[in-house]
Write a protein that holds these residues in place. Structure first.
Motif, short mmCIF file in Angstrom:
data_model
loop_
_atom_site.label_atom_id
_atom_site.label_comp_id
_atom_site.label_asym_id
_atom_site.label_seq_id
_atom_site.Cartn_x
_atom_site.Cartn_y
_atom_site.Cartn_z
N VAL A 1 47.71 57.85 -6.02
CA VAL A 1 48.25 58.57 -7.17
C VAL A 1 47.23 59.56 -7.70
N GLN A 2 45.98 59.14 -7.83
CA GLN A 2 44.94 60.04 -8.34
C GLN A 2 44.68 61.19 -7.38
N ARG A 3 44.72 60.90 -6.08
CA ARG A 3 44.48 61.97 -5.10
C ARG A 3 45.58 63.02 -5.18
N LEU A 4 46.82 62.59 -5.27
CA LEU A 4 47.94 63.53 -5.26
C LEU A 4 48.17 64.17 -6.62
N GLU B 1 50.28 66.75 -0.55
CA GLU B 1 49.43 67.69 -1.27
C GLU B 1 49.78 69.13 -0.90
N SER B 2 50.04 69.35 0.38
CA SER B 2 50.42 70.67 0.86
C SER B 2 51.74 71.12 0.22
N VAL B 3 52.72 70.21 0.19
CA VAL B 3 54.01 70.52 -0.44
C VAL B 3 53.81 70.86 -1.91
N ALA B 4 53.01 70.06 -2.59
CA ALA B 4 52.74 70.31 -4.01
C ALA B 4 51.99 71.62 -4.18
N GLY B 5 51.09 71.92 -3.25
CA GLY B 5 50.32 73.16 -3.31
C GLY B 5 51.18 74.40 -3.11
N ARG C 1 52.65 67.83 -10.68
CA ARG C 1 52.67 66.57 -9.95
C ARG C 1 52.43 65.44 -10.94
N LEU C 2 53.36 64.48 -10.95
CA LEU C 2 53.25 63.34 -11.85
C LEU C 2 53.23 62.06 -11.03
#
Length: 181
Positions: free
Chosen positions: A166-169, A147-151, A11-12
């Motif tokens: 941005v920091q959260r994700l 976040e779920s998608v990234a997870g 994640r960027l």
């Protein structure tokens, strides 16, 4: 003069002032624009959340626009129709789902657009400032979904002016293109 190498599942976050080129970068990565020089290599299916209302027709209902948008994002009609209950539930539009979107507020349109876009299951998700409109609770819900998608191991490139989002994700994997020359 930007070089990015994103591996599967990374994640960027990209931040920067207005006019720094954040959205242009995403359009180049999505294949909408061609770079002036250099190359872009993609090894995955991408989905862009560049403009959530892209292709929406004001006189069609939320339901009809969800179907149309899903088709434009590459889903088959049967797939999008089977996902309509999830879209309606996530969007929290209630009875407005059956109303023309000409009657929607900007926040309601974002709710519908995001709810449709997350039904596509791309390998790479390019997200451009989609949380700029909408209430705080829905923004948190969208961040949770991203976040779920990234997870799930998908790659996410997220552009925003909201450093906390941005920091959260993205955690510490961020680049500020305002400082690029």
């Amino acid at each position: 003069d930007v070089t990015l190498n994103l591996r599967h599942g990374e994640r960027l976050g990209v931040i920067g002032r207005n006019g720094a080129g954040k959205s242009t970068l995403l359009r180049v990565l999505a294949g909408i624009l061609q770079p002036d020089r250099g190359t872009v290599k993609r090894a995955a299916v991408t989905c862009q959340l560049l403009s959530l209302a892209l292709g929406f027709t004001p006189y069609l209902s939320g339901r009809d626009n969800a179907i149309l948008s899903g088709l434009m994002l590459g889903l088959r009609r049967r797939e999008i129709e089977s996902r309509l209950p999830s879209i309606q539930e996530f969007s929290e539009l209630g009875d407005f789902f059956e109303q023309p979107i000409a009657t929607y507020s900007a926040g309601m349109v974002v709710r519908l657009g995001f709810s449709v876009a997350i039904q596509v299951e791309p390998d790479v998700l390019l997200i451009d400032e989609v949380l700029a409109v909408g209430d705080a609770a829905f923004q948190r819900k969208c961040l949770g979904k991203m976040e779920s998608v990234a997870g799930e191991g998908r790659t996410v490139l997220f552009v925003s002016h909201q450093m906390d989002a941005v920091q959260r994700l993205c955690g510490n994997l961020q680049v500020d293109i305002s400082k690029a020359s």
